[in-house]
Design an enzyme around this catalytic site. Structure first.
Site, PDB file in Angstrom:
ATOM      1  CB  CYS A  42      39.640  45.631  44.721  1.00 33.06           C
ATOM      2  SG  CYS A  42      39.213  46.682  43.204  1.00 33.06           S
ATOM      3  CB  THR A  43      42.583  41.453  46.602  1.00 30.31           C
ATOM      4  OG1 THR A  43      41.534  41.050  45.991  1.00 30.31           O
ATOM      5  CG2 THR A  43      43.281  40.482  47.345  1.00 30.31           C
TER       6      THR A  43
END
Length: 170
Positions: free
Chosen positions: A65-66
């Protein structure tokens, strides 16, 4: 009969049926949700003109997600030149979204879909056993869906969006 058996199994295992995924040409769903500051955002109003990217990710601050968010952050100036407004969506709380945004210096809005109504409106499935959103991305132009990625990338998310914008008809 087979349909009844399948539905029975879904109920038995506690699996909620998802709304169908948006098709190309569909309107931006009418849904309002809080951003990372707790401010309500109504998507059709926010995405009425120009390009609007609504991308879904499982959980703020996790590795993939990062990488996905940072891909968009790193290409933000280019995306802005193309007129793209960006909204990241997960089932995290506004506080978790805000912490993620600040830690990664994300210049775009994160939406806190704590009750799953945005996931449902877009037909985004939840990951089995977790309840988190599946990684997907939807690009709208003037409120109409022009591109979708139902298995969205992490590190190449911005590149994929820029390719979609440059495709004929988009």
């Amino acid at each position: 009969m087979k349909t009844m058996v399948l539905l029975s199994l879904l109920v038995w295992f506690g699996i909620k049926a998802q709304a169908s995924t948006l098709e190309i040409g569909a309107a931006l769903p009418t849904v309002t949700v809080a951003d990372e500051n707790g401010t309500p955002v109504t998507l059709p109003e926010a995405g009425a003109t120009g390009y609007t990217l609504v991308y879904f990710y499982p959980k703020a601050g996790t590795g993939g997600c990062t990488a996905q968010a940072c891909s968009l952050r790193d290409a933000y100036a280019t995306l802005q030149e193309k007129g793209v407004a960006i909204y990241g969506v997960s089932t995290d709380t506004p506080e978790a979204q805000k912490a993620f945004k600040e830690k990664e210096a994300l210049p775009f809005t994160l939406l806190a879909d704590t009750d799953g109504k945005v996931l449902e409106a877009f037909g985004v499935p939840r990951l089995p056993g977790k309840g988190f959103a599946k990684r997907q991305a939807f690009l709208f132009r003037d409120g109409k869906l022009v591109w979708r990625d139902l298995s969205a990338s992490t590190r190449e998310q911005a590149e994929d969006v820029l390719k979609a914008i440059s495709a004929p008809g988009n």
